[in-house]
Scaffold this motif. Structure first.
Motif, mmCIF file in Angstrom:
data_model
loop_
_atom_site.group_PDB
_atom_site.id
_atom_site.type_symbol
_atom_site.label_atom_id
_atom_site.label_comp_id
_atom_site.label_asym_id
_atom_site.label_seq_id
_atom_site.Cartn_x
_atom_site.Cartn_y
_atom_site.Cartn_z
ATOM 1 N N ILE A 57 0.839 -1.206 0.000
ATOM 2 C CA ILE A 57 0.000 0.000 0.000
ATOM 3 C C ILE A 57 0.872 1.253 0.000
ATOM 4 N N THR A 58 1.968 1.207 0.729
ATOM 5 C CA THR A 58 2.850 2.385 0.779
ATOM 6 C C THR A 58 3.716 2.532 -0.467
ATOM 7 N N ASP A 59 4.037 1.395 -1.092
ATOM 8 C CA ASP A 59 4.890 1.443 -2.293
ATOM 9 C C ASP A 59 4.373 0.380 -3.264
ATOM 10 N N ALA A 60 3.799 0.810 -4.379
ATOM 11 C CA ALA A 60 3.184 -0.106 -5.333
ATOM 12 C C ALA A 60 4.210 -0.989 -6.030
ATOM 13 N N SER A 61 5.469 -0.637 -5.965
ATOM 14 C CA SER A 61 6.484 -1.459 -6.634
ATOM 15 C C SER A 61 6.748 -2.784 -5.913
ATOM 16 N N TYR A 62 6.215 -2.947 -4.699
ATOM 17 C CA TYR A 62 6.411 -4.181 -3.928
ATOM 18 C C TYR A 62 5.175 -5.087 -3.997
ATOM 19 N N GLY A 63 4.478 -5.013 -5.120
ATOM 20 C CA GLY A 63 3.324 -5.906 -5.308
ATOM 21 C C GLY A 63 3.728 -7.362 -5.455
ATOM 22 N N MET A 111 11.310 0.511 6.604
ATOM 23 C CA MET A 111 11.409 1.564 7.611
ATOM 24 C C MET A 111 11.783 2.895 6.982
ATOM 25 N N SER A 112 12.581 2.844 5.926
ATOM 26 C CA SER A 112 12.975 4.095 5.255
ATOM 27 C C SER A 112 11.844 4.670 4.418
ATOM 28 N N VAL A 113 10.879 3.850 4.064
ATOM 29 C CA VAL A 113 9.755 4.324 3.245
ATOM 30 C C VAL A 113 8.576 4.714 4.121
ATOM 31 N N ASN A 114 8.182 3.828 5.005
ATOM 32 C CA ASN A 114 7.043 4.078 5.892
ATOM 33 C C ASN A 114 7.324 3.371 7.210
ATOM 34 N N LYS A 115 7.380 4.156 8.290
ATOM 35 C CA LYS A 115 7.758 3.573 9.571
ATOM 36 C C LYS A 115 6.701 2.613 10.097
ATOM 37 N N ASN A 119 8.915 -12.234 1.578
ATOM 38 C CA ASN A 119 9.150 -12.474 3.008
ATOM 39 C C ASN A 119 9.467 -11.167 3.719
ATOM 40 N N SER A 120 8.853 -10.964 4.861
ATOM 41 C CA SER A 120 9.106 -9.758 5.650
ATOM 42 C C SER A 120 10.246 -10.026 6.628
ATOM 43 N N GLY A 121 11.426 -10.248 6.080
ATOM 44 C CA GLY A 121 12.589 -10.488 6.921
ATOM 45 C C GLY A 121 13.282 -9.192 7.312
ATOM 46 N N TRP A 122 14.516 -9.354 7.832
ATOM 47 C CA TRP A 122 15.232 -8.198 8.354
ATOM 48 C C TRP A 122 15.591 -7.204 7.233
ATOM 49 N N ILE A 123 16.045 -7.700 6.127
ATOM 50 C CA ILE A 123 16.434 -6.780 5.043
ATOM 51 C C ILE A 123 15.232 -6.013 4.534
ATOM 52 N N THR A 124 14.124 -6.705 4.275
ATOM 53 C CA THR A 124 12.908 -6.040 3.779
ATOM 54 C C THR A 124 12.340 -5.097 4.836
ATOM 55 N N ALA A 125 12.455 -5.470 6.105
ATOM 56 C CA ALA A 125 11.925 -4.612 7.163
ATOM 57 C C ALA A 125 12.695 -3.297 7.261
ATOM 58 N N PHE A 126 14.037 -3.372 7.201
ATOM 59 C CA PHE A 126 14.812 -2.125 7.251
ATOM 60 C C PHE A 126 14.555 -1.272 6.010
ATOM 61 N N THR A 127 14.307 -1.922 4.880
ATOM 62 C CA THR A 127 13.981 -1.162 3.663
ATOM 63 C C THR A 127 12.647 -0.454 3.827
#
Length: 329
Positions: A172-178, A251-255, A241-249
């Motif tokens: 929802i915050t970034d359509a490129s992650y569909g 965080m920079s877009v939408n906390k 997968n909502s792992g550590w790398i995707t989560a930190f990514t």
């Protein structure tokens, strides 16, 4: 001359017939004559009068003619028809009972007991597929580990569902992650049932029957599951997968979305750690059972050769080969 002194006109003494001795004996005897004989003497009837039962004083009831008990032909036919209907109803009831028992037997598993998992309502169209009872089927020394693996499977299913929500929030915050959102749906649909069938049920059967083949199958599949848990906790982008790398990514877009994905990354990490611990615990129990790879091979061969599917396929192949050889000859 003395002979002439008797009176010639006097009646001779022996001329009287009543002077005969036989007649005089009868006339002078005490026996009653025939004309005075009484066939009903007085003394036998004296006691009869004393024993006579008095007449009943009940009121007079008129005689009633009893009707004939022989049934008519119509009554006989009606009784026969009613008997046939009763027998037909009894047969229908027994047939329904047999159908119900057959359905119950078909709904039961190989153990002959009614399946109880998943616990669905009776009105639900889908019936339970498995029978599960830790206290009855699992030995006491293995129940704790078996329940922990079961709880790990449920925890994994919850984590996959939360992973879907986290990927949806990030989409929802970034359509490129569909792509992540689509793959998260696929992982939930794929991993939830497959993990139950591929590593939980084998270890349940291994603890239940002490099967070497089930232990080896569990080790192979569960080791792959540990690798998947590690990959999910890392969180490679575009892998769903909502792992550590995707989560930190995120965080920079939408906390907010990043915080949700961070929670899911923690859950994936917990799944990976618990899976490693449980794998070691199961391996310790396996070593104490005395199972071996040779026993697993023997169980596998026996299971294959006794399978009806294998026997049917082998019979079909042998029949085809025999027909081909006969045609060539």
């Amino acid at each position: 001359m003395s002979g002439f002194d008797s009176n010639p006109f006097a009646e001779p003494a022996n001329d009287n017939p009543f002077n005969d001795p036989s007649v005089t004996q009868v006339t002078t005897s005490n026996i009653e004559p025939v004309d005075q004989y009484n066939p009903f003497p007085a003394h036998p009837t004296d006691n009869l009068a004393s024993r006579t039962t008095p007449a009943s004083t009940a009121p007079y009831q008129p005689a009633v003619l009893q009707p004939s008990t022989e049934p008519s032909p119509q009554a006989t036919a009606a009784a026969a028809q009613a008997n046939l209907l009763r027998q037909q109803e009894e047969l229908e009831r027994k047939a329904a009972e047999l159908d119900r028992r057959e359905q119950e037997i078909q709904s039961r598993g190989p153990t002959g007991k009614e399946n109880n998992w998943p616990p669905l309502p009776k009105s639900f169209p889908i019936k339970p597929c498995f029978y599960q009872d830790f206290s009855e089927e699992i030995p006491p020394e293995s129940q704790r580990v078996c329940k922990m693996i079961y709880y790990l499977w449920m925890f994994n299913c919850v984590t996959l569902f939360l992973n879907l929500l986290a990927c949806l929030a990030f989409f929802i915050t970034d359509a490129s992650y569909g792509v992540d959102f689509g793959l998260s749906i696929l992982w939930l649909i794929l991993f939830a049932p497959c993990s139950f069938l591929c590593w939980y049920r084998p270890i349940y059967k291994a603890f239940k029957t002490d099967s070497s083949f089930s232990f080896f199958f569990f080790f192979f599949v569960f080791f792959c599951q540990v690798v998947i848990f590690i990959i999910q906790s890392v969180g490679i982008p575009k892998w769903g997968n909502s792992g550590w790398i995707t989560a930190f990514t995120a965080m920079s877009v939408n906390k907010a979305a990043g915080a949700i994905m961070m929670i899911v990354a923690i859950l994936f990490t917990i799944c990976a750690v618990l899976s490693v611990v449980l794998l070691k615990m199961v391996h310790g129990i396996y070593r104490r059972t005395g199972a071996s790879f040779q026993m697993a091979q023997q169980e596998f061969s026996q299971g294959v050769f006794t399978s009806r599917t294998f026997q049917t396929a082998a019979a079909g192949a042998a029949s085809s080969a025999a027909q081909g050889a006969f045609q060539r000859n």
